[in-house]
Design an enzyme around this catalytic site. Structure first.
Site, PDB file in Angstrom:
ATOM      1  N   LYS A 116       0.827  -1.211   0.000  1.00 17.75           N
ATOM      2  CA  LYS A 116       0.000   0.000   0.000  1.00 17.75           C
ATOM      3  C   LYS A 116       0.862   1.263   0.000  1.00 17.75           C
ATOM      4  CE  LYS A 116      -4.142  -2.016   1.970  1.00 17.75           C
ATOM      5  NZ  LYS A 116      -4.815  -2.389   3.226  1.00 17.75           N
ATOM      6  N   LYS A 222      -8.017 -12.811  -8.273  1.00 20.74           N
ATOM      7  CA  LYS A 222      -9.200 -12.910  -7.420  1.00 20.74           C
ATOM      8  C   LYS A 222     -10.136 -11.727  -7.637  1.00 20.74           C
ATOM      9  CE  LYS A 222      -8.335 -10.311  -3.359  1.00 20.74           C
ATOM     10  NZ  LYS A 222      -8.741 -10.109  -2.006  1.00 20.74           N
ATOM     11  N   LYS A 225     -12.125  -5.447  -4.710  1.00 19.69           N
ATOM     12  CA  LYS A 225     -12.510  -4.062  -4.971  1.00 19.69           C
ATOM     13  C   LYS A 225     -11.443  -3.335  -5.772  1.00 19.69           C
ATOM     14  CE  LYS A 225     -14.124  -4.068  -0.834  1.00 19.69           C
ATOM     15  NZ  LYS A 225     -14.236  -3.767   0.580  1.00 19.69           N
TER      16      LYS A 225
END
Ligand code: ADP
Ligand code: TRP
Length: 357
Positions: A116, A222, A225
């Site tokens: 991140k 996968k 979001k």
């Protein structure tokens, strides 16, 4: 009372958007299955959502979305404690206290942080991902972009969610296992530093069998979001059908019993989750003898997914319209979760020497 004897289960989902089929099979459906046998605590991690998306209007709306979707997917407030993380101020105080026992090095080395932080700085991970280089990339970055300290201390906050409730079983996906490992480490460290046997060490919930990974419809990986490939539980049927019909496939099997390409295997994975064994067998046989038409497979898949999502969507819409009910659910949940959190925090303060005069 019997419920206090049950093992304490806790898990949360960040309020960063609507919930999708991956969240349903990977988390919600499993949560709902535990409610009768465990002391279940399911919460909405809105403080964690702030670490990546501090958008007030979106955050506010998403807390309500996730709550309604929890309830619509079968989490029952009469059986489980359902609460909003920020309704428990004790969590924030204990987060400050526990941070005194957490090293910045171990936080910097956490995979999700590296991921991140690099995203926030617009950097790509090098092939030989070296911790030293990473520290220089983050600390020596001269641009006006920044990695917020909340992102760094994300694992502390998650550990507090778990430890403040003295939870021992934490159902989470694979990507969260490192955070759970850190939670155990922090619990051990606190116990040994103060010479107490205070925090239990939580473990992942072993459901047996392979963990479910719901794939996306865009060919690989996968559903998620940030991948932008989600089938949402609240998608309108028209939208959902369109998404399924646009799913990536290939040119079709050219010889009997050919191996499957990843996009097609993904469609079968979704079919296995949502359809009957007869339907799955029908399409597997058709693939094996090369008579398969992907259009038919997709049509069937869309209808079978809708059989799962439509009742959830309809319940979610009803629940969303009932603010009084939603407020009651979270008030009742906060009361229960706060009682336990306050007990833990009181003892933590005492153990650490914050004892007044
Ligand atoms: P997202 O990846 O969409 O941001 P989260 O990280 O908020 O989803 O995940 C919330 C929960 O749903 C976690 O327990 C996670 O393991 C589970 N989950 C998310 N995506 C999937 C998926 N594609 N397959 C299985 N479980 C998933
Ligand atoms: N970090 C988790 C996720 O992104 C959400 C979460 C926050 C959580 N606190 C938790 C999960 C405590 C389990 C227990 O999915």
């Amino acid at each position: 009372m019997a419920s206090t004897q049950k093992e304490i289960v806790l898990s949360g989902i960040r309020s960063t958007g609507n919930l999708h089929l991956g969240n349903y099979y990977g988390a919600l459906r499993k949560f709902a299955a535990l409610q009768d046998d465990y002391d279940c605590n399911f919460f909405i991690a809105d403080l964690h959502a702030l670490t990546t998306a501090p958008d007030p209007a979106a955050l506010h709306a998403n807390v309500k979305n996730v709550l309604a979707e929890y309830l619509a997917a079968g989490i029952d407030p009469e059986k489980a404690t359902i609460f909003i993380q920020s309704d428990i101020p004790e969590i924030s105080e204990m987060y400050l206290l526990l941070n005194m026992h957490v090293g910045i090095g171990e936080l910097m080395r956490t995979a999700s942080f590296k991921d991140k932080a690099r995203k926030a700085l617009g950097l790509t991970a090098p092939d030989d991902d070296d911790d030293g280089d990473f520290a220089r990339e983050v600390c020596g970055n001269e641009t006006n972009k920044r990695v917020n300290a909340g992102l760094l201390t994300y694992p502390t906050l998650m550990a507090v969610d778990i430890l403040i409730q003295k939870a021992t079983k934490v159902p989470v996906g694979k990507d969260q296992l490192q955070h759970l490992e850190l939670t155990r480490r922090f619990a051990r460290r606190f116990n040994s530093f103060y010479g107490v046997d205070f925090f239990p060490e939580p473990t992942d919930f072993d459901f047996g069998g392979a963990p479910v990974k719901v794939p996306g419809l865009d060919g690989s990986g996968k559903m998620g979001k940030s991948e932008g490939n989600c089938l949402y539980l609240t998608d309108d049927p028209k939208v959902l059908r369109k998404k399924v019909m646009r799913a990536t496939t290939d040119e079709g099997p050219k010889a009997p019993d050919s191996p499957m390409s990843e996009p097609v295997a993904n469609l079968f994975t979704l079919l296995e989750l949502t359809s009957t064994p007869e339907v799955v067998k029908h399409f597997r046989d058709a693939y094996a003898d090369c008579s398969i038409r992907y259009g038919d497979l997709k049509k069937q898949l869309a209808e079978d997914i809708l059989k799962v999502t439509t009742p959830i969507r309809e319940r979610a819409l009803d629940i969303m319209a009932d603010d009084a009910y939603l407020r009651r659910v979270v008030a009742q949940g906060a009361e229960k979760a706060r009682a336990r959190a306050a007990d833990t925090l009181r003892e933590v303060r005492h153990i650490m020497g914050i004892r007044g005069i």
